[in-house]
Design a protein around this motif. Structure first.
Motif, short mmCIF file in Angstrom:
data_model
loop_
_atom_site.label_atom_id
_atom_site.label_comp_id
_atom_site.label_asym_id
_atom_site.label_seq_id
_atom_site.Cartn_x
_atom_site.Cartn_y
_atom_site.Cartn_z
N UNK A 186 0.83 -1.21 0.00
CA UNK A 186 0.00 0.00 0.00
C UNK A 186 0.86 1.26 0.00
N UNK A 187 1.97 1.24 0.77
CA UNK A 187 2.87 2.39 0.79
C UNK A 187 3.52 2.61 -0.58
N UNK A 188 3.92 1.49 -1.22
CA UNK A 188 4.52 1.60 -2.56
C UNK A 188 3.52 2.15 -3.57
N UNK A 189 2.28 1.68 -3.48
CA UNK A 189 1.24 2.17 -4.38
C UNK A 189 0.97 3.65 -4.15
N UNK A 190 0.96 4.07 -2.87
CA UNK A 190 0.73 5.49 -2.56
C UNK A 190 1.85 6.35 -3.12
N UNK A 191 3.10 5.89 -3.00
CA UNK A 191 4.23 6.64 -3.55
C UNK A 191 4.14 6.73 -5.08
N UNK A 192 3.76 5.63 -5.71
CA UNK A 192 3.62 5.65 -7.17
C UNK A 192 2.53 6.62 -7.60
N UNK A 193 1.42 6.63 -6.85
CA UNK A 193 0.33 7.54 -7.18
C UNK A 193 0.76 8.99 -6.99
N UNK A 194 1.50 9.26 -5.90
CA UNK A 194 1.99 10.62 -5.66
C UNK A 194 2.93 11.06 -6.78
N UNK A 195 3.79 10.14 -7.23
CA UNK A 195 4.70 10.48 -8.33
C UNK A 195 3.93 10.75 -9.61
N UNK A 196 2.89 9.95 -9.86
CA UNK A 196 2.07 10.17 -11.06
C UNK A 196 1.35 11.52 -10.98
N UNK A 197 0.82 11.85 -9.81
CA UNK A 197 0.14 13.13 -9.64
C UNK A 197 1.11 14.29 -9.86
N UNK A 198 2.33 14.17 -9.32
CA UNK A 198 3.32 15.23 -9.50
C UNK A 198 3.72 15.36 -10.96
N UNK A 199 3.85 14.23 -11.65
CA UNK A 199 4.18 14.27 -13.07
C UNK A 199 3.08 14.97 -13.86
N UNK A 200 1.83 14.70 -13.48
CA UNK A 200 0.71 15.37 -14.15
C UNK A 200 0.75 16.87 -13.92
N UNK A 201 1.03 17.27 -12.66
CA UNK A 201 1.13 18.70 -12.36
C UNK A 201 2.28 19.35 -13.14
N UNK A 202 3.41 18.64 -13.21
CA UNK A 202 4.56 19.18 -13.97
C UNK A 202 4.21 19.33 -15.45
N UNK A 203 3.49 18.34 -15.98
CA UNK A 203 3.12 18.42 -17.39
C UNK A 203 2.17 19.59 -17.64
N UNK A 204 1.23 19.79 -16.72
CA UNK A 204 0.31 20.92 -16.86
C UNK A 204 1.05 22.25 -16.78
N UNK A 205 2.01 22.34 -15.84
CA UNK A 205 2.79 23.57 -15.72
C UNK A 205 3.62 23.82 -16.98
N UNK A 206 4.21 22.75 -17.53
CA UNK A 206 5.01 22.90 -18.75
C UNK A 206 4.13 23.34 -19.92
#
Length: 264
Positions: free
Chosen positions: A115-135
């Motif tokens: 569950x912790x690994x999945x949460x970290x992966x989700x957080x990384x995906x969310x951050x990548x989405x935010x970075x893509x939107x900012x770019x």
């Protein structure tokens, strides 16, 4: 359970001897006929007390049967735990229970780690989405800024082209004549003077000096007019008329000097 009372067996009835007088007692003792009172039988009383205790225990439900019920409840609880762990009654030993509890603990730890690994992966995906939107937003802003700059440059180029189209010799002549107050004779001298110098071309450049524009001013000459060097033909006419007025007084005097010295 209702209490059962068992009657104790009645003791055999005995006749109570009549009281003896003191004289009779003395006589009986003397003759050896006096008897001691019959001795009580304590064993019988003890047996009766024991029977009563048994009856009381049965009535209150605290007898041996209850003592046996408690282990049965504990056994039932142990079997229930074993059922939850997937063990049979034969396998529900303390060692097996400990083994299965350890397996459950290990499974829970693994699940929490997943569950912790999945949460970290989700957080990384969310951050990548935010970075893509900012770019994407930054790229859009840059494109809009570039488009605005290009539009501004196009507008400036159009204005410059319009101004250049307006700077024709005929327009310059009309402007200069108006600046001379409509004096045709002075304008005729001026037309000859600047026609000789530049052909009334605001972009004329002397290849051997800094002389530039309609009036062919050197860089040092511009300072005498108070007007900065410019490619605007109308401003060049203003500067040229100021110079002629200060140095020669009129275009015809400047033209006479130019004819005599080949410069003015």
């Amino acid at each position: 359970m209702s209490a059962r009372h068992t009657a104790l067996p009645a003791a055999p009835a005995t006749e109570t001897p009549a009281p003896e007088s003191a004289a009779d007692t003395v006589a009986a003792v003397a003759s050896g006929r006096h008897r001691r009172p019959p001795a009580r039988r304590p064993a019988l009383y003890l047996a009766a007390v024991a029977v009563g205790a048994v009856l009381v225990n049965v009535a209150l439900g605290t007898g041996p049967g209850t003592a046996q019920a408690e282990p049965s409840a504990a056994a039932s609880q142990a079997v229930s735990v074993a059922d939850q762990l997937g063990l049979t009654a034969a396998d529900a030993s303390p060692a097996d229970l400990g083994t299965h509890l350890g397996e459950l603990e290990s499974s829970r730890a693994q699940r929490e780690a997943d569950e912790a690994t999945a949460a970290q992966a989700q957080a990384a995906a969310d951050q990548a989405e935010l970075d893509a939107q900012a770019a994407a937003a930054a790229a859009q802003a840059a494109a809009e800024a570039q488009a605005a700059a290009q539009a501004q440059a196009a507008a400036e180029a159009a204005a410059a082209a319009e101004a250049a189209a307006a700077q024709t010799p005929s327009n310059f002549h009309d402007y200069a004549l108006a600046a001379l107050g409509g004096d045709a004779s002075q304008f005729s001298c001026l037309e000859n003077l600047w026609g000789k110098e530049s052909g009334w071309n605001p972009n004329a450049q002397n290849p051997s000096s800094t002389a530039y524009g309609i009036a062919q001013f050197l860089n040092s000459t511009w300072a005498l007019t108070g007007i900065a060097k410019t490619s605007d033909g109308f401003r060049q006419i203003d500067a040229g008329l100021i110079y002629i007025d200060r140095v020669y007084g009129s275009p015809c005097s400047a033209w006479a000097h130019s004819q005599a010295n080949n410069w003015y």
